[in-house]
Design a protein around this motif. Structure first.
Motif, mmCIF file in Angstrom:
data_model
loop_
_atom_site.group_PDB
_atom_site.id
_atom_site.type_symbol
_atom_site.label_atom_id
_atom_site.label_comp_id
_atom_site.label_asym_id
_atom_site.label_seq_id
_atom_site.Cartn_x
_atom_site.Cartn_y
_atom_site.Cartn_z
ATOM 1 N N MET A 13 26.330 -66.486 -83.549
ATOM 2 C CA MET A 13 27.757 -66.326 -83.692
ATOM 3 C C MET A 13 28.344 -65.965 -82.317
ATOM 4 O O MET A 13 27.802 -65.152 -81.591
ATOM 5 N N ILE A 14 29.441 -66.615 -81.995
ATOM 6 C CA ILE A 14 30.096 -66.318 -80.733
ATOM 7 C C ILE A 14 30.818 -64.968 -80.856
ATOM 8 O O ILE A 14 31.602 -64.764 -81.766
ATOM 9 N N VAL A 15 30.516 -64.079 -79.947
ATOM 10 C CA VAL A 15 31.154 -62.764 -79.937
ATOM 11 C C VAL A 15 32.338 -62.783 -78.972
ATOM 12 O O VAL A 15 33.418 -62.318 -79.289
ATOM 13 N N CYS A 16 32.114 -63.327 -77.799
ATOM 14 C CA CYS A 16 33.181 -63.414 -76.803
ATOM 15 C C CYS A 16 33.611 -64.874 -76.689
ATOM 16 O O CYS A 16 32.884 -65.702 -76.134
ATOM 17 N N VAL A 17 34.766 -65.151 -77.223
ATOM 18 C CA VAL A 17 35.275 -66.521 -77.222
ATOM 19 C C VAL A 17 35.655 -66.946 -75.805
ATOM 20 O O VAL A 17 35.381 -68.065 -75.388
ATOM 21 N N CYS A 18 36.248 -66.057 -75.064
ATOM 22 C CA CYS A 18 36.719 -66.396 -73.719
ATOM 23 C C CYS A 18 35.576 -66.837 -72.806
ATOM 24 O O CYS A 18 35.732 -67.748 -72.000
ATOM 25 N N THR A 64 22.768 -64.065 -77.261
ATOM 26 C CA THR A 64 22.686 -63.863 -75.809
ATOM 27 C C THR A 64 22.757 -62.380 -75.467
ATOM 28 O O THR A 64 22.021 -61.890 -74.610
ATOM 29 N N ILE A 65 23.641 -61.676 -76.163
ATOM 30 C CA ILE A 65 23.775 -60.239 -75.914
ATOM 31 C C ILE A 65 22.484 -59.522 -76.283
ATOM 32 O O ILE A 65 21.981 -58.687 -75.529
ATOM 33 N N ARG A 66 21.924 -59.862 -77.449
ATOM 34 C CA ARG A 66 20.664 -59.227 -77.869
ATOM 35 C C ARG A 66 19.545 -59.531 -76.879
ATOM 36 O O ARG A 66 18.720 -58.661 -76.569
ATOM 37 N N ALA A 67 19.484 -60.774 -76.392
ATOM 38 C CA ALA A 67 18.449 -61.139 -75.420
ATOM 39 C C ALA A 67 18.619 -60.344 -74.128
ATOM 40 O O ALA A 67 17.631 -59.899 -73.522
ATOM 41 N N SER A 68 19.862 -60.150 -73.720
ATOM 42 C CA SER A 68 20.123 -59.389 -72.501
ATOM 43 C C SER A 68 19.728 -57.932 -72.668
ATOM 44 O O SER A 68 19.169 -57.317 -71.755
ATOM 45 N N ILE A 69 20.005 -57.388 -73.848
ATOM 46 C CA ILE A 69 19.604 -56.002 -74.132
ATOM 47 C C ILE A 69 18.090 -55.899 -74.106
ATOM 48 O O ILE A 69 17.520 -54.968 -73.540
ATOM 49 N N LEU A 129 26.389 -55.406 -69.391
ATOM 50 C CA LEU A 129 26.660 -56.624 -70.166
ATOM 51 C C LEU A 129 27.957 -57.264 -69.702
ATOM 52 O O LEU A 129 28.060 -58.481 -69.569
ATOM 53 N N GLN A 130 28.922 -56.417 -69.427
ATOM 54 C CA GLN A 130 30.214 -56.917 -68.972
ATOM 55 C C GLN A 130 30.075 -57.616 -67.619
ATOM 56 O O GLN A 130 30.611 -58.703 -67.409
ATOM 57 N N PHE A 131 29.306 -57.009 -66.735
ATOM 58 C CA PHE A 131 29.144 -57.576 -65.401
ATOM 59 C C PHE A 131 28.309 -58.862 -65.426
ATOM 60 O O PHE A 131 28.666 -59.860 -64.793
ATOM 61 N N GLU A 132 27.213 -58.825 -66.159
ATOM 62 C CA GLU A 132 26.295 -59.969 -66.156
ATOM 63 C C GLU A 132 26.773 -61.135 -67.019
ATOM 64 O O GLU A 132 26.572 -62.288 -66.660
ATOM 65 N N LEU A 133 27.354 -60.826 -68.173
ATOM 66 C CA LEU A 133 27.734 -61.891 -69.100
ATOM 67 C C LEU A 133 29.225 -62.200 -69.072
ATOM 68 O O LEU A 133 29.646 -63.241 -69.566
ATOM 69 N N GLU A 156 35.464 -56.481 -77.099
ATOM 70 C CA GLU A 156 34.765 -55.255 -76.702
ATOM 71 C C GLU A 156 34.136 -54.525 -77.883
ATOM 72 O O GLU A 156 32.964 -54.146 -77.843
ATOM 73 N N GLU A 157 34.891 -54.362 -78.939
ATOM 74 C CA GLU A 157 34.358 -53.634 -80.091
ATOM 75 C C GLU A 157 33.187 -54.388 -80.708
ATOM 76 O O GLU A 157 32.194 -53.782 -81.115
ATOM 77 N N SER A 158 33.268 -55.701 -80.759
ATOM 78 C CA SER A 158 32.167 -56.496 -81.327
ATOM 79 C C SER A 158 30.930 -56.401 -80.454
ATOM 80 O O SER A 158 29.811 -56.333 -80.962
ATOM 81 N N VAL A 159 31.116 -56.412 -79.139
ATOM 82 C CA VAL A 159 29.983 -56.266 -78.222
ATOM 83 C C VAL A 159 29.327 -54.910 -78.433
ATOM 84 O O VAL A 159 28.099 -54.802 -78.520
ATOM 85 N N ARG A 160 30.154 -53.889 -78.562
ATOM 86 C CA ARG A 160 29.609 -52.543 -78.796
ATOM 87 C C ARG A 160 28.896 -52.472 -80.151
ATOM 88 O O ARG A 160 27.902 -51.770 -80.286
ATOM 89 N N ASP A 161 29.394 -53.198 -81.139
ATOM 90 C CA ASP A 161 28.716 -53.243 -82.443
ATOM 91 C C ASP A 161 27.336 -53.891 -82.309
ATOM 92 O O ASP A 161 26.362 -53.412 -82.879
ATOM 93 N N VAL A 162 27.257 -54.982 -81.553
ATOM 94 C CA VAL A 162 25.963 -55.650 -81.344
ATOM 95 C C VAL A 162 25.018 -54.705 -80.614
ATOM 96 O O VAL A 162 23.829 -54.626 -80.947
ATOM 97 N N MET A 163 25.544 -53.981 -79.653
ATOM 98 C CA MET A 163 24.716 -53.001 -78.934
ATOM 99 C C MET A 163 24.185 -51.949 -79.903
ATOM 100 O O MET A 163 22.997 -51.620 -79.885
#
Ligand code: FES
Length: 87
Positions: free
Chosen positions: A1-6, A13-18, A28-32, A42-49
């Protein structure tokens, strides 16, 4: 599922990076590039984290990873705001 549309960044991808060692929102913000455009993810990224056992706020608390991948969204607790009364 796409978390960051922009930036077209998925939860996978976020889980793999973690898993590769990125353990802070800033990394995550800097790299992805998540949450660097409109910021609505942001809130969705934090939820995945949080679901990955990484504390998005670096509060020092270890969050257990659920042994079975949750099929439903995590329970969202209501926020309570207290109004300061004038003396
Ligand atoms: S959806 Fe992530 S920055 Fe816009």
């Amino acid at each position: 599922m796409i978390v960051c549309v922009c930036k077209s960044v998925s939860d996978r991808t976020i889980r793999a990076s973690i898993k590769d060692g990125m353990d802070s929102f800033d990394e995550l913000q800097f790299e992805l590039g998540v949450a660097t455009c409109c910021g609505k993810c942001e809130e969705s990224v934090r939820d995945v984290m949080a679901q990955s056992g990484v504390c998005a706020s670096r509060c020092g608390v270890t969050h257990p990873v659920h042994p079975v991948a949750p099929a439903v969204a995590p329970q969202v607790l209501p926020l309570t705001f207290y109004e300061r009364k004038a003396a």
